[in-house]
Design a protein around this motif. Structure first.
Motif, PDB file in Angstrom:
ATOM      1  N   PRO A 189      -4.787  10.446  -1.925  1.00 24.27           N
ATOM      2  CA  PRO A 189      -4.939   9.023  -2.238  1.00 24.27           C
ATOM      3  C   PRO A 189      -6.199   8.440  -1.618  1.00 24.27           C
ATOM      4  N   GLN A 190      -6.607   7.305  -2.133  1.00 26.61           N
ATOM      5  CA  GLN A 190      -7.746   6.596  -1.547  1.00 26.61           C
ATOM      6  C   GLN A 190      -7.323   5.763  -0.349  1.00 26.61           C
ATOM      7  N   GLN A 191      -6.059   5.380  -0.320  1.00 32.14           N
ATOM      8  CA  GLN A 191      -5.550   4.502   0.729  1.00 32.14           C
ATOM      9  C   GLN A 191      -4.144   4.934   1.137  1.00 32.14           C
ATOM     10  N   ALA A 192      -3.839   4.763   2.411  1.00 31.36           N
ATOM     11  CA  ALA A 192      -2.470   4.940   2.896  1.00 31.36           C
ATOM     12  C   ALA A 192      -2.015   3.612   3.487  1.00 31.36           C
ATOM     13  N   LEU A 193      -0.880   3.133   3.029  1.00 32.10           N
ATOM     14  CA  LEU A 193      -0.318   1.890   3.553  1.00 32.10           C
ATOM     15  C   LEU A 193       0.810   2.268   4.511  1.00 32.10           C
ATOM     16  N   VAL A 194       0.528   2.182   5.806  1.00 29.49           N
ATOM     17  CA  VAL A 194       1.452   2.650   6.835  1.00 29.49           C
ATOM     18  C   VAL A 194       2.497   1.571   7.115  1.00 29.49           C
ATOM     19  N   HIS A 195       3.758   1.966   7.020  1.00 26.12           N
ATOM     20  CA  HIS A 195       4.872   1.033   7.203  1.00 26.12           C
ATOM     21  C   HIS A 195       5.914   1.682   8.111  1.00 26.12           C
ATOM     22  N   LEU A 196       6.735   0.866   8.753  1.00 26.21           N
ATOM     23  CA  LEU A 196       7.761   1.348   9.670  1.00 26.21           C
ATOM     24  C   LEU A 196       9.150   1.075   9.101  1.00 26.21           C
ATOM     25  N   VAL A 197      10.087   1.975   9.393  1.00 26.81           N
ATOM     26  CA  VAL A 197      11.411   1.869   8.811  1.00 26.81           C
ATOM     27  C   VAL A 197      12.237   0.743   9.423  1.00 26.81           C
ATOM     28  N   ASP A 198      11.865   0.265  10.619  1.00 28.04           N
ATOM     29  CA  ASP A 198      12.699  -0.725  11.314  1.00 28.04           C
ATOM     30  C   ASP A 198      12.212  -2.160  11.130  1.00 28.04           C
ATOM     31  N   LEU A 199      11.632  -2.444   9.967  1.00 27.18           N
ATOM     32  CA  LEU A 199      11.210  -3.809   9.617  1.00 27.18           C
ATOM     33  C   LEU A 199      11.937  -4.225   8.344  1.00 27.18           C
ATOM     34  N   PRO A 200      13.251  -4.398   8.412  1.00 20.83           N
ATOM     35  CA  PRO A 200      14.036  -4.560   7.183  1.00 20.83           C
ATOM     36  C   PRO A 200      13.742  -5.820   6.384  1.00 20.83           C
ATOM     37  N   ASP A 201      13.092  -6.831   7.001  1.00 18.60           N
ATOM     38  CA  ASP A 201      12.829  -8.035   6.204  1.00 18.60           C
ATOM     39  C   ASP A 201      11.436  -8.043   5.580  1.00 18.60           C
ATOM     40  N   MET A 225      12.388 -11.297  -8.009  1.00 21.50           N
ATOM     41  CA  MET A 225      11.255 -10.771  -7.288  1.00 21.50           C
ATOM     42  C   MET A 225      10.064 -10.625  -8.232  1.00 21.50           C
ATOM     43  N   THR A 226       8.870 -10.996  -7.757  1.00 18.13           N
ATOM     44  CA  THR A 226       7.669 -10.872  -8.551  1.00 18.13           C
ATOM     45  C   THR A 226       7.334  -9.409  -8.770  1.00 18.13           C
ATOM     46  N   SER A 227       6.884  -9.083  -9.990  1.00 19.57           N
ATOM     47  CA  SER A 227       6.459  -7.726 -10.281  1.00 19.57           C
ATOM     48  C   SER A 227       4.994  -7.580  -9.910  1.00 19.57           C
ATOM     49  N   HIS A 228       4.673  -6.540  -9.171  1.00 18.86           N
ATOM     50  CA  HIS A 228       3.306  -6.326  -8.709  1.00 18.86           C
ATOM     51  C   HIS A 228       2.713  -5.095  -9.371  1.00 18.86           C
ATOM     52  N   PRO A 229       1.434  -5.145  -9.741  1.00 21.92           N
ATOM     53  CA  PRO A 229       0.824  -3.983 -10.397  1.00 21.92           C
ATOM     54  C   PRO A 229       0.758  -2.781  -9.466  1.00 21.92           C
ATOM     55  N   THR A 230       0.897  -1.612 -10.050  1.00 25.50           N
ATOM     56  CA  THR A 230       0.880  -0.364  -9.279  1.00 25.50           C
ATOM     57  C   THR A 230      -0.550   0.139  -9.114  1.00 25.50           C
ATOM     58  N   ARG A 231      -0.833   0.622  -7.904  1.00 21.99           N
ATOM     59  CA  ARG A 231      -2.117   1.263  -7.623  1.00 21.99           C
ATOM     60  C   ARG A 231      -1.859   2.763  -7.447  1.00 21.99           C
ATOM     61  N   PRO A 232      -2.198   3.554  -8.445  1.00 25.85           N
ATOM     62  CA  PRO A 232      -1.875   4.981  -8.380  1.00 25.85           C
ATOM     63  C   PRO A 232      -2.496   5.713  -7.189  1.00 25.85           C
ATOM     64  N   ARG A 233      -3.639   5.237  -6.684  1.00 24.93           N
ATOM     65  CA  ARG A 233      -4.312   5.952  -5.597  1.00 24.93           C
ATOM     66  C   ARG A 233      -3.989   5.358  -4.227  1.00 24.93           C
ATOM     67  N   SER A 234      -2.987   4.509  -4.160  1.00 26.78           N
ATOM     68  CA  SER A 234      -2.520   3.953  -2.882  1.00 26.78           C
ATOM     69  C   SER A 234      -1.132   4.505  -2.587  1.00 26.78           C
ATOM     70  N   THR A 235      -0.998   5.217  -1.474  1.00 23.60           N
ATOM     71  CA  THR A 235       0.278   5.828  -1.102  1.00 23.60           C
ATOM     72  C   THR A 235       0.902   5.079   0.068  1.00 23.60           C
ATOM     73  N   GLY A 236       2.170   4.752  -0.042  1.00 22.34           N
ATOM     74  CA  GLY A 236       2.899   4.197   1.079  1.00 22.34           C
ATOM     75  C   GLY A 236       3.285   5.315   2.035  1.00 22.34           C
ATOM     76  N   LEU A 237       2.947   5.162   3.303  1.00 19.40           N
ATOM     77  CA  LEU A 237       3.270   6.163   4.320  1.00 19.40           C
ATOM     78  C   LEU A 237       4.310   5.547   5.247  1.00 19.40           C
ATOM     79  N   LEU A 238       5.559   5.945   5.073  1.00 16.31           N
ATOM     80  CA  LEU A 238       6.684   5.335   5.778  1.00 16.31           C
ATOM     81  C   LEU A 238       7.093   6.219   6.952  1.00 16.31           C
ATOM     82  N   LEU A 239       6.971   5.676   8.170  1.00 16.50           N
ATOM     83  CA  LEU A 239       7.310   6.426   9.371  1.00 16.50           C
ATOM     84  C   LEU A 239       8.780   6.194   9.720  1.00 16.50           C
ATOM     85  N   ALA A 240       9.571   7.270   9.633  1.00 13.51           N
ATOM     86  CA  ALA A 240      11.020   7.171   9.844  1.00 13.51           C
ATOM     87  C   ALA A 240      11.517   8.369  10.643  1.00 13.51           C
TER      88      ALA A 240
END
Length: 200
Positions: free
Chosen positions: A107-119, A1-16
């Motif tokens: 954070p400056q950004q929220a990246l909204v993701h859903l738990v039922d997208l396993p791929d 898997m490719t390594s991607h740089p981290t953005r400290p001010r971007s938070t993943g918001l996972l709805l579960a």
């Protein structure tokens, strides 16, 4: 898997938080050969470049939180949505409100993701983050074969507008109709299909 740089001010918001009635159990508690979905999704957000992840729990919250605790992922926290039964919009409101009240660590950004997208993996997350640029003004949505899906990046400038329209199952849909996001095609990386029923 490719390594991607981290953005400290971007938070993943996972709805579960949902009960997963059509599936037969809360999707936050589902495990398959690849492990618990909630852990896989949280790891994809981190590996894709999010500085941290906030997981919104609701149905069987203690079980979902236990799966995350057992995975011992760094920079993953949880918040419980007391009104989760009213729909995904309530989970989104709960998560964004929690982020907006963090004080100096908002954070400056929220990246909204859903738990039922396993791929949907880290490469999709990274592509959406890359398209957003830095700062608080980004509004980006992943698409799969031209069909809009998740994750959706909400710069902090958009949170108030989203919170004003997130009700029931609507989530950010109403806001995104009024303020169209940049759509980033990710169909070469994943199907983006939410899993509604258990494997037959």
């Amino acid at each position: 898997m490719t390594s991607h740089p981290t953005r400290p001010r971007s938070t993943g918001l996972l709805l579960a938080a949902g009960a997963g009635r059509r599936y037969g159990q809360p999707k936050g508690t589902v495990e398959d050969a690849g492990g618990p979905w909630v852990v896989r999704a949280a790891r994809a957000l981190l590996d894709g470049g999010c500085g941290d992840v906030l997981v919104v729990t609701g149905a069987q919250a203690e079980d979902v939180e236990a799966l995350l605790a057992n995975a011992q992922l760094d920079n993953v926290t949880t918040t419980r949505c007391g009104t989760w039964e009213q729909g995904m919009g309530e989970s989104l409101r709960s998560g964004l409100t929690a982020l907006a009240t963090r004080g100096r660590t908002i954070p400056q950004q929220a990246l909204v993701h859903l738990v039922d997208l396993p791929d949907v993996g880290a490469d999709v997350v990274a592509r959406v983050l890359d398209a957003s640029g830095a700062g608080t003004g980004g509004l980006v949505r992943a698409a799969y074969g031209g069909r809009p899906g998740h994750p959706v990046l909400l710069g902090a400038d958009h949170w108030e507008g989203v919170l004003g329209r997130a009700r029931g199952d609507a989530g950010a849909r109403g806001y995104l109709r009024r303020v169209p996001p940049l759509v980033v095609e990710c169909g070469d990386l994943a199907s983006g299909v939410d899993v509604d029923g258990p494997p037959s």
